[in-house]
Enzyme design. Structure first.
Site, mmCIF file in Angstrom:
data_model
loop_
_atom_site.group_PDB
_atom_site.id
_atom_site.type_symbol
_atom_site.label_atom_id
_atom_site.label_comp_id
_atom_site.label_asym_id
_atom_site.label_seq_id
_atom_site.Cartn_x
_atom_site.Cartn_y
_atom_site.Cartn_z
ATOM 1 N N HIS A 129 -2.797 -6.069 6.580
ATOM 2 C CA HIS A 129 -1.086 -6.151 6.449
ATOM 3 C C HIS A 129 -0.810 -6.728 7.962
ATOM 4 C CE1 HIS A 129 -1.690 -3.467 3.118
ATOM 5 N NE2 HIS A 129 -0.520 -3.904 2.921
ATOM 6 N N PHE A 137 1.983 -1.776 -6.471
ATOM 7 C CA PHE A 137 1.325 -2.738 -5.485
ATOM 8 C C PHE A 137 1.555 -4.071 -5.906
ATOM 9 C CE2 PHE A 137 -1.721 0.302 -3.218
ATOM 10 C CZ PHE A 137 -0.767 0.558 -2.462
ATOM 11 N N HIS A 173 0.223 -10.361 -1.645
ATOM 12 C CA HIS A 173 -0.112 -8.897 -1.774
ATOM 13 C C HIS A 173 -0.485 -8.389 -3.241
ATOM 14 C CE1 HIS A 173 0.512 -4.318 -1.568
ATOM 15 N NE2 HIS A 173 0.535 -4.572 -0.441
ATOM 16 N N HIS A 197 6.565 -2.328 6.300
ATOM 17 C CA HIS A 197 5.194 -2.471 6.861
ATOM 18 C C HIS A 197 5.082 -2.858 8.155
ATOM 19 C CE1 HIS A 197 1.702 -1.721 4.238
ATOM 20 N NE2 HIS A 197 2.657 -1.818 3.231
ATOM 21 N N HIS A 210 3.225 6.312 4.441
ATOM 22 C CA HIS A 210 3.266 4.851 3.845
ATOM 23 C C HIS A 210 3.584 4.870 2.474
ATOM 24 C CE1 HIS A 210 0.499 1.799 1.903
ATOM 25 N NE2 HIS A 210 1.442 1.063 2.129
ATOM 26 N N HIS A 221 -6.807 -2.013 0.252
ATOM 27 C CA HIS A 221 -6.125 -0.631 0.490
ATOM 28 C C HIS A 221 -7.283 0.469 0.516
ATOM 29 C CE1 HIS A 221 -2.359 -2.768 -0.807
ATOM 30 N NE2 HIS A 221 -1.741 -1.856 -0.016
ATOM 31 N N HIS A 261 6.718 3.651 -0.261
ATOM 32 C CA HIS A 261 6.857 2.865 -1.262
ATOM 33 C C HIS A 261 7.333 3.345 -2.628
ATOM 34 C CE1 HIS A 261 4.399 -0.882 -0.092
ATOM 35 N NE2 HIS A 261 3.899 -0.007 0.501
#
Length: 583
Positions: A210, A351, A180, A364, A331, A201, A335
């Site tokens: 993903h 990230f 990732h 996810h 989403h 992204h 995070h």
């Protein structure tokens, strides 16, 4: 009932050598044999709220003097100010697997300083075209808050074995986390345009990439415990019953534990899907807000493919052309909610490090589940792009046998063909279409809303803009043919910082923590990246239902409020307009 079993994958055709010789070592795994019996999915039921309620956080009423008032039109608020990030179809080429030998540690593009993190994967001499293996029995991904002790014992064993693999084994836990990091922190060049970096992204590749990532992660875990039926747990945060982080992830002696989480958001705190670190939500409003947010993301703003998936991204496209509704909303909030309460937000809230927290994969898995839910809700409407630049895009992953494989977007469109399904849960947000606080509002025609401003404008305070509606009083047939969309473009942000703003239409409340109303139409948010750079992006928000609910379909203007929730001083808005999409 679904029975569980699955064959392991077998790579097929071999391409030309891809990289230098492998640098990783793979040692035999001594794993006890597992029973071949088919087991029922055990469910343990607990109350969703096991502790005292959090103290109420009051949200001050906005000072109307602390506003920027603007009028679209002459200065381009309803004109096309910012060109589309996509390129001419004549030159379009799908994104392809990066050359791993050219992976770099990365550079802070704002300071030109090298990064202190190396996300690059081990090398491999070749890459194999991956073919989905035949599905004999489905893997079932359980809701994390309902999975029982037997399931979690198996999951903990799998994670422990993954963490115990040699550091240079691409299936090792940190190596998997770095997958990732590498794809999301500008460490790869775009194959075909080395002047640009690769970022999966904030574009139409968010869901497919993903899905592949979780697919191989899950198969690696199953391989390590000798159970090809193993399915990842999904954190069912779109349902009030699953809002709280499952307690099993809080055991400090468990391989599922991560110390770098916000202590204020641990159980029994309920996850805030509209979270921003500088604008806390009144805990009494969290559930109502969450249901409204999910309806907005999955129904209201999921009517057109680009608005759910994200904007087109091909070779030659600059990074971050535009995120889809779930990606930029719930989403991102999850995070940031889980990560440390710091500017950089490790682990989940950044990230580069997010894959280091086991809860990332459950988070996810729910995002992936929502993709499946959305597709099922579409009925006969188009569910996928037919553009070959999307379908033929490919990525590189290591599979459960530590073989580097090339996979395509076109193989991700049906999770059952990939061998897994989700435990069914209710969708309480599906029938929670928010109601208007005020219908037939006259705010757009009020004298105080006519001051003109020039774009671009910094979002360091609330910005209110009058936006012209090129079409009004549309018939039912017109609405079915074209979707009315509010486009906020030229959104310039620094990827190294957490930023967020909410968008309201004809909102008379000025209560920014109340999102359970038709006046709230969506948001933009972004968690930090390790590789900091300036990007320019855009979002599209559906207005069809909003105009009906506010009863202003005959109005020729609407008043749009952009409310900064975090990092507003680092956000610049290039323009606002209304378009009509018939695709």
């Amino acid at each position: 009932m679904v029975s569980l079993a699955l064959s392991w994958s077998t790579p097929t055709t071999t391409s030309a050598p891809f990289l230098s010789r492998p640098t990783f070592s793979i040692k035999p795994l001594h794993i006890s044999a597992q029973s071949s019996k088919t087991h029922r999915l055990k469910v343990s039921c607990t109350t969703a709220n096991g502790g005292e309620s959090s103290p109420e956080n009051t949200q001050p009423k906005l000072d109307r003097r602390n506003l920027l008032l603007g009028m679209g039109g002459l200065y381009g608020a309803t004109a096309t100010l910012i060109s589309d990030n996509s390129i001419s179809p004549a030159f379009a080429t799908p994104i392809t697997s990066p050359d791993l030998s050219k992976c770099t540690k990365g550079t802070n593009l704002n300071t030109q300083s090298p990064l202190d993190v190396n996300c690059c994967p081990p090398a491999s001499p070749e890459i194999i075209d991956y073919k989905l293996p035949p599905v004999t029995k489905m893997r079932v991904r359980p809701a994390a808050h309902l999975a029982g002790k037997e399931y979690y014992a198996k999951y903990e064993k799998a994670i422990a074995l993954m963490k115990a693999l040699p550091a240079d084994d691409p299936r090792n836990f940190m190596q998997q986390a770095n997958v990732h990091c590498a794809y999301c922190n500008l460490t790869y060049e775009q194959t075909g345009d080395p002047k640009l970096k690769l970022q999966i992204h904030n574009c139409w590749h968010f869901y497919p990439w993903h899905r592949w990532y979780l697919y191989f992660y899950e198969r690696i875990l199953g391989k390590l415990i000798g159970d090809p039926t193993f399915g990842l747990p999904y954190w069912n945060w779109d349902n009030p019953e699953g809002l709280i982080l499952p307690e099993v992830f809080m055991n400090k002696g468990s391989p599922l534990y991560n110390a770098r989480r916000n202590p204020n958001h641990l159980p029994p705190a309920q996850t805030d899907l509209g979270y921003s670190n500088s604008s806390p939500t009144d805990p009494k409003k969290v559930v109502k807000n969450n249901l409204s947010i999910m309806y907005n993301e999955m129904v209201r703003n999921g009517k057109k493919l680009p608005d759910f998936y994200g904007a087109k991204y091909v070779v030659g496209t600059a990074t971050d052309p535009g995120p889809g509704s779930v990606e930029r909303g719930s989403h991102m909030s999850l995070h940031s909610w889980v990560g440390e309460d710091t500017a950089s937000g490790e682990d989940m809230g950044n990230f580069y490090s997010t894959g280091r927290d086991v809860i990332f994969y459950s988070h996810h898995a729910n995002v992936d589940r929502l993709w499946t839910v959305w597709r099922n809700l579409r009925g006969s409407k188009p569910k996928d792009f037919t553009d070959s630049d999307w379908l033929n895009a490919d990525f590189a992953f290591y599979d459960e046998n530590a073989t580097l494989v090339k996979v395509r977007v076109s193989d991700t469109l049906d999770n059952e063909k990939m061998g897994y399904v989700y435990q069914d849960m209710d969708l309480p947000w599906l029938n929670k279409r928010p109601k208007a606080r005020v219908q037939k509002s006259t705010m757009a025609s009020a004298p105080g809303a006519t001051t003109e401003i020039v774009f671009p404008v910094k979002l360091d305070k609330v910005v209110k803009v009058l936006v012209n509606r090129p079409k009004k009083s549309r018939s039912k047939k017109d609405k079915e043919k074209e979707e009315e969309l509010l486009v906020i473009e030229g959104i310039e942000v620094d990827t190294g910082k957490f930023v967020k703003f909410d968008v309201f239409v004809n909102d008379e409340d000025d209560k920014p923590d109340e999102l359970d109303k038709a006046e709230y139409v969506g948001c933009y948010s972004q968690v930090p990246h390790k590789n900091s750079t300036k990007v320019t992006t855009k979002i599209r928000l559906s207005l069809g239902e909003v105009m009906e609910d506010l009863d202003v379909e005959d109005d020729d203007k609407i008043l749009v409020s952009l409310v900064p929730k975090s990092g507003g001083e680092d956000i610049t808005i290039g323009g606002i307009k209304i378009i009509y999409d018939s695709d």
